[in-house]
Design a protein around this motif. Sequence first.
Motif, PDB file in Angstrom:
ATOM      1  N   GLN A 230       0.811  -1.227   0.000  1.00 56.46           N
ATOM      2  CA  GLN A 230       0.000   0.000   0.000  1.00 56.46           C
ATOM      3  C   GLN A 230       0.840   1.270   0.000  1.00 56.46           C
ATOM      4  O   GLN A 230       0.602   2.163  -0.811  1.00 56.46           O
ATOM      5  CB  GLN A 230      -0.989   0.008   1.173  1.00 56.46           C
ATOM      6  CG  GLN A 230      -2.146   0.972   0.953  1.00 56.46           C
ATOM      7  CD  GLN A 230      -3.313   0.723   1.882  1.00 56.46           C
ATOM      8  OE1 GLN A 230      -3.993  -0.280   1.777  1.00 56.46           O
ATOM      9  NE2 GLN A 230      -3.549   1.647   2.798  1.00 56.46           N
ATOM     10  N   ILE A 231       1.790   1.391   0.909  1.00 64.87           N
ATOM     11  CA  ILE A 231       2.724   2.518   0.893  1.00 64.87           C
ATOM     12  C   ILE A 231       4.124   1.930   0.852  1.00 64.87           C
ATOM     13  O   ILE A 231       4.546   1.240   1.774  1.00 64.87           O
ATOM     14  CB  ILE A 231       2.566   3.404   2.142  1.00 64.87           C
ATOM     15  CG1 ILE A 231       1.159   3.995   2.201  1.00 64.87           C
ATOM     16  CG2 ILE A 231       3.605   4.516   2.152  1.00 64.87           C
ATOM     17  CD1 ILE A 231       0.833   4.674   3.515  1.00 64.87           C
ATOM     18  N   GLN A 232       4.837   2.192  -0.258  1.00 71.41           N
ATOM     19  CA  GLN A 232       6.205   1.683  -0.388  1.00 71.41           C
ATOM     20  C   GLN A 232       7.171   2.864  -0.469  1.00 71.41           C
ATOM     21  O   GLN A 232       6.902   3.857  -1.146  1.00 71.41           O
ATOM     22  CB  GLN A 232       6.345   0.816  -1.640  1.00 71.41           C
ATOM     23  CG  GLN A 232       5.589  -0.501  -1.568  1.00 71.41           C
ATOM     24  CD  GLN A 232       6.123  -1.511  -2.568  1.00 71.41           C
ATOM     25  OE1 GLN A 232       7.334  -1.620  -2.783  1.00 71.41           O
ATOM     26  NE2 GLN A 232       5.226  -2.267  -3.186  1.00 71.41           N
ATOM     27  N   LEU A 233       8.283   2.736   0.206  1.00 71.78           N
ATOM     28  CA  LEU A 233       9.297   3.777   0.186  1.00 71.78           C
ATOM     29  C   LEU A 233      10.592   3.218  -0.389  1.00 71.78           C
ATOM     30  O   LEU A 233      10.945   2.066  -0.124  1.00 71.78           O
ATOM     31  CB  LEU A 233       9.557   4.303   1.603  1.00 71.78           C
ATOM     32  CG  LEU A 233       8.362   4.963   2.307  1.00 71.78           C
ATOM     33  CD1 LEU A 233       8.759   5.411   3.706  1.00 71.78           C
ATOM     34  CD2 LEU A 233       7.846   6.144   1.493  1.00 71.78           C
ATOM     35  N   PRO A 234      11.310   4.015  -1.207  1.00 69.58           N
ATOM     36  CA  PRO A 234      12.582   3.546  -1.756  1.00 69.58           C
ATOM     37  C   PRO A 234      13.539   3.112  -0.655  1.00 69.58           C
ATOM     38  O   PRO A 234      13.644   3.773   0.382  1.00 69.58           O
ATOM     39  CB  PRO A 234      13.113   4.792  -2.493  1.00 69.58           C
ATOM     40  CG  PRO A 234      11.901   5.617  -2.780  1.00 69.58           C
ATOM     41  CD  PRO A 234      10.959   5.373  -1.640  1.00 69.58           C
ATOM     42  N   PHE A 235      14.206   2.001  -0.882  1.00 68.63           N
ATOM     43  CA  PHE A 235      15.214   1.432   0.023  1.00 68.63           C
ATOM     44  C   PHE A 235      14.613   0.870   1.319  1.00 68.63           C
ATOM     45  O   PHE A 235      15.318   0.264   2.115  1.00 68.63           O
ATOM     46  CB  PHE A 235      16.322   2.440   0.373  1.00 68.63           C
ATOM     47  CG  PHE A 235      16.920   3.121  -0.815  1.00 68.63           C
ATOM     48  CD1 PHE A 235      17.660   2.411  -1.759  1.00 68.63           C
ATOM     49  CD2 PHE A 235      16.701   4.473  -1.036  1.00 68.63           C
ATOM     50  CE1 PHE A 235      18.194   3.032  -2.867  1.00 68.63           C
ATOM     51  CE2 PHE A 235      17.232   5.105  -2.147  1.00 68.63           C
ATOM     52  CZ  PHE A 235      17.980   4.381  -3.063  1.00 68.63           C
ATOM     53  N   ILE A 236      13.324   1.104   1.548  1.00 68.30           N
ATOM     54  CA  ILE A 236      12.686   0.606   2.770  1.00 68.30           C
ATOM     55  C   ILE A 236      11.699  -0.495   2.442  1.00 68.30           C
ATOM     56  O   ILE A 236      11.634  -1.516   3.118  1.00 68.30           O
ATOM     57  CB  ILE A 236      11.986   1.757   3.534  1.00 68.30           C
ATOM     58  CG1 ILE A 236      13.035   2.758   4.019  1.00 68.30           C
ATOM     59  CG2 ILE A 236      11.173   1.212   4.704  1.00 68.30           C
ATOM     60  CD1 ILE A 236      12.461   4.009   4.648  1.00 68.30           C
ATOM     61  N   GLY A 237      10.917  -0.303   1.357  1.00 68.72           N
ATOM     62  CA  GLY A 237       9.944  -1.303   0.958  1.00 68.72           C
ATOM     63  C   GLY A 237       8.569  -0.993   1.506  1.00 68.72           C
ATOM     64  O   GLY A 237       8.266   0.146   1.882  1.00 68.72           O
ATOM     65  N   ARG A 274      -2.152   5.311  -0.995  1.00 68.64           N
ATOM     66  CA  ARG A 274      -1.278   4.423  -1.774  1.00 68.64           C
ATOM     67  C   ARG A 274      -0.099   5.240  -2.276  1.00 68.64           C
ATOM     68  O   ARG A 274      -0.276   6.361  -2.747  1.00 68.64           O
ATOM     69  CB  ARG A 274      -2.024   3.828  -2.972  1.00 68.64           C
ATOM     70  CG  ARG A 274      -2.894   2.624  -2.647  1.00 68.64           C
ATOM     71  CD  ARG A 274      -3.505   2.037  -3.905  1.00 68.64           C
ATOM     72  NE  ARG A 274      -4.298   0.852  -3.637  1.00 68.64           N
ATOM     73  CZ  ARG A 274      -3.841  -0.393  -3.688  1.00 68.64           C
ATOM     74  NH1 ARG A 274      -2.573  -0.604  -4.012  1.00 68.64           N
ATOM     75  NH2 ARG A 274      -4.634  -1.419  -3.445  1.00 68.64           N
ATOM     76  N   PHE A 275       1.090   4.645  -2.181  1.00 68.87           N
ATOM     77  CA  PHE A 275       2.299   5.335  -2.630  1.00 68.87           C
ATOM     78  C   PHE A 275       3.251   4.291  -3.198  1.00 68.87           C
ATOM     79  O   PHE A 275       3.688   3.380  -2.490  1.00 68.87           O
ATOM     80  CB  PHE A 275       2.943   6.077  -1.454  1.00 68.87           C
ATOM     81  CG  PHE A 275       3.944   7.115  -1.877  1.00 68.87           C
ATOM     82  CD1 PHE A 275       3.537   8.276  -2.525  1.00 68.87           C
ATOM     83  CD2 PHE A 275       5.291   6.932  -1.631  1.00 68.87           C
ATOM     84  CE1 PHE A 275       4.462   9.237  -2.915  1.00 68.87           C
ATOM     85  CE2 PHE A 275       6.227   7.885  -2.010  1.00 68.87           C
ATOM     86  CZ  PHE A 275       5.808   9.051  -2.659  1.00 68.87           C
ATOM     87  N   PHE A 276       3.531   4.384  -4.490  1.00 71.91           N
ATOM     88  CA  PHE A 276       4.340   3.394  -5.212  1.00 71.91           C
ATOM     89  C   PHE A 276       3.734   1.992  -5.111  1.00 71.91           C
ATOM     90  O   PHE A 276       4.446   0.989  -5.108  1.00 71.91           O
ATOM     91  CB  PHE A 276       5.800   3.373  -4.729  1.00 71.91           C
ATOM     92  CG  PHE A 276       6.568   4.611  -5.098  1.00 71.91           C
ATOM     93  CD1 PHE A 276       6.524   5.106  -6.388  1.00 71.91           C
ATOM     94  CD2 PHE A 276       7.327   5.288  -4.155  1.00 71.91           C
ATOM     95  CE1 PHE A 276       7.229   6.251  -6.736  1.00 71.91           C
ATOM     96  CE2 PHE A 276       8.037   6.442  -4.487  1.00 71.91           C
ATOM     97  CZ  PHE A 276       7.982   6.924  -5.786  1.00 71.91           C
ATOM     98  N   ALA A 277       2.415   1.918  -5.018  1.00 73.86           N
ATOM     99  CA  ALA A 277       1.699   0.633  -4.996  1.00 73.86           C
ATOM    100  C   ALA A 277       0.327   0.847  -5.634  1.00 73.86           C
ATOM    101  O   ALA A 277      -0.698   0.739  -4.960  1.00 73.86           O
ATOM    102  CB  ALA A 277       1.572   0.102  -3.568  1.00 73.86           C
TER     103      ALA A 277
END
Length: 289
Positions: A230-237, A274-277
Amino acid sequence: MHHIETAKMSRRTFLKKLARTGLAAALATTAAYSYARWIEPACVSVTRHTLSHPLIPKSFAGATMLQFSDLHLGHYYGLKRFDQVIDQINKLEPDLIVFTGDLLHEANRYPHTEAVAEALARLRAPLGKFSVYGNHDHGGYGTNIYRRLMERAGFRVLVNEHALIRRGQHAIAIAGSDDMMLGRPDWSKMTNGIPRATYTIALVHEPDGALETSRLPIHVQLSGHSHGGQIQLPFIGPLITPPLSERYYEGFYHVGGLLLYVNRGLGTTRVPLRFFAPPELTVFSLTPG
């Protein structure tokens, strides 16, 4: 004097830079929130994949199967957007439609079940429409509401059972488990009676069920539940992975000899972001391999 003035100027410049940085961060945060709240949740992506296997009969060559999942109607997901998705699915003209659970966010409190059933009934699929329970469709949320709604809409609800889909003289199997969190899944019952050497697709709401599914003669598992993190962050997932979707949360995985696909779903849970998903419809083309 000159030195003091320079110090004052540099301090003023520093404070201005700090204010600009703070303003930029606030704007970036506001823009990111607005994107995650309003833009990405409404941008449905259609992903297309090919399922190739020697056990897929030649009569199924070119047949398409559409998977959709996790609408969570009522949790910031309204009927207008739902109707648009129904139209989008019909324009893709799938031969087979499967729904992998979590239709209503709280089934026993949702006031528009008739309208939802009517919309789902509009979906066209010559080889059939099949669904399974998600955790939000079950238990105290309204097990019977979901079953009645889906059956009225022309879906067969698979609960630890399977159906044979025929095209010409040959068949593939669609199996479905009960929900793992609030139901009573029984994998052996789900596959009992499927003829040997039949290409078999299992619908299991929670993707981590693949560990069980991989022990049986099942070739593909289709799941949802994760919302792609649902919410994905670069380098974190992914930041939001519900229980039983922590190991597998998006896209394809090989689990032993089983091919698992995890759909990102259409709605949201917990928070309406939603972010990058992005929300997803998945179209699979079948081909003898």
